[in-house]
Design an enzyme around this catalytic site. Structure first.
Site, mmCIF file in Angstrom:
data_model
loop_
_atom_site.group_PDB
_atom_site.id
_atom_site.type_symbol
_atom_site.label_atom_id
_atom_site.label_comp_id
_atom_site.label_asym_id
_atom_site.label_seq_id
_atom_site.Cartn_x
_atom_site.Cartn_y
_atom_site.Cartn_z
ATOM 1 N N TYR A 193 -122.436 -73.492 -11.398
ATOM 2 C CA TYR A 193 -121.663 -72.528 -12.185
ATOM 3 C C TYR A 193 -121.817 -71.120 -11.618
ATOM 4 O O TYR A 193 -120.836 -70.411 -11.388
ATOM 5 C CB TYR A 193 -122.105 -72.560 -13.648
ATOM 6 C CG TYR A 193 -121.334 -71.609 -14.532
ATOM 7 C CD1 TYR A 193 -120.108 -71.982 -15.063
ATOM 8 C CD2 TYR A 193 -121.822 -70.336 -14.824
ATOM 9 C CE1 TYR A 193 -119.390 -71.112 -15.868
ATOM 10 C CE2 TYR A 193 -121.114 -69.461 -15.628
ATOM 11 C CZ TYR A 193 -119.892 -69.855 -16.143
ATOM 12 O OH TYR A 193 -119.173 -68.984 -16.927
ATOM 13 N N SER A 205 -118.134 -63.879 -14.377
ATOM 14 C CA SER A 205 -119.304 -63.973 -15.253
ATOM 15 C C SER A 205 -120.386 -63.051 -14.728
ATOM 16 O O SER A 205 -120.462 -62.794 -13.519
ATOM 17 C CB SER A 205 -119.848 -65.402 -15.283
ATOM 18 O OG SER A 205 -121.070 -65.482 -16.010
#
Length: 262
Positions: free
Chosen positions: A168, A155
């Site tokens: 995350y 990401s």
């Protein structure tokens, strides 16, 4: 489709929904035999389960139940792909969860669960796959020095802060590092390991992912005039899984509409 993965066997974690669903579909339509490993067959954005949807098109796609945070499930998923198809050429590590909490609101249990799925799951699945890949001959249609390919979904929030989502962001930073480490350690044995780092992708998630403040924030950070679609990530994953990427390893390919360039 051009058949860029013809004759290859691919295992896609998190393939029931979203980005994983798009990758499974693109790979199957490019000739791969696909095994989806996911805790569920339910499609988050709605619709027929991915393996049933693609099988109805005559494509060789199956599903195996697996929680990637469990070592036994990871080993069993790889074993199932090998038992059904005799080899494993591509592993896509897409399975992940979010939390949406900053440091002071994140409990130890929540932290552990996100890291268990998003990072330890990548470690466990990659270890199980590479353990076999290094022993197999390259597929007949592949370059003679490539025994296996790993494509991790990282990401942009593993490279810059993930606002109000410490677990995350930390987990995705770990995926980017793990990608480089595996690429270096197993290059001599014919393993290519790369990652795709999506920006803001609209996958059908509800709740926090589509709150107006986060959509506005994502548009403000993204130079391209639209946000991402799962198919954008699938195209990048296809490149890294195909013979077009024969000398690419250890890379973290941004698919972010220019987010990280801004």
């Amino acid at each position: 489709m051009s058949g860029r993965l013809q004759g290859r066997v691919a295992l896609v974690t998190g393939g029931a929904s979203g980005i994983g669903r798009a990758i499974a579909a693109r790979f199957a339509r490019e000739g791969a035999t696909v095994v989806i490993a996911d805790v569920t067959t339910a499609v988050r954005e709605g619709g027929t389960p991915t393996h049933e949807w693609l099988a109805a098109e005559g494509l060789p796609v199956s599903h195996v139940a697996a929680d990637v945070s469990r070592e036994t499930d990871c080993e069993a998923a790889v074993a199932a792909a090998l038992a059904r198809h005799g080899r494993l050429d591509i592993l896509v590590n897409d399975a992940a969860i979010g939390l949406g909490k900053p440091l002071l609101d994140c409990s130890r249990e929540e932290w552990d669960r996100v890291l268990a799925v998003n990072l330890t799951g990548v470690f466990l699945m990659t270890r199980a796959a590479v353990r076999h890949m290094v022993t197999q001959d390259p597929p007949a249609s592949a370059p003679p020095d490539v025994r296996g390919r790993i494509v991790n979904i990282s990401s942009q929030h593993g490279m810059v802060a993930s606002p109000e989502d410490i677990a995350y962001g930390t987990s995705k930073a770990g995926v980017a590092y793990l990608t480089r480490q595996v690429a270096v350690d197993y290059a001599a044995q014919g393993i290519l390991c790369n990652a795709v780092a999506p920006g803001k992708i609209l996958t059908g998630k509800t709740g926090r992912a589509v709150e107006p403040r986060w959509i506005e924030y994502s548009h403000a950070r993204t130079p391209w005039p639209r946000l991402g679609r799962p198919e954008d990530v699938a195209g990048a994953a296809l490149f890294l899984a195909s013979d077009d990427a024969q000398y690419v390893t250890g890379e973290n390919l941004m698919v972010d509409g220019g987010w990280m360039a801004f």
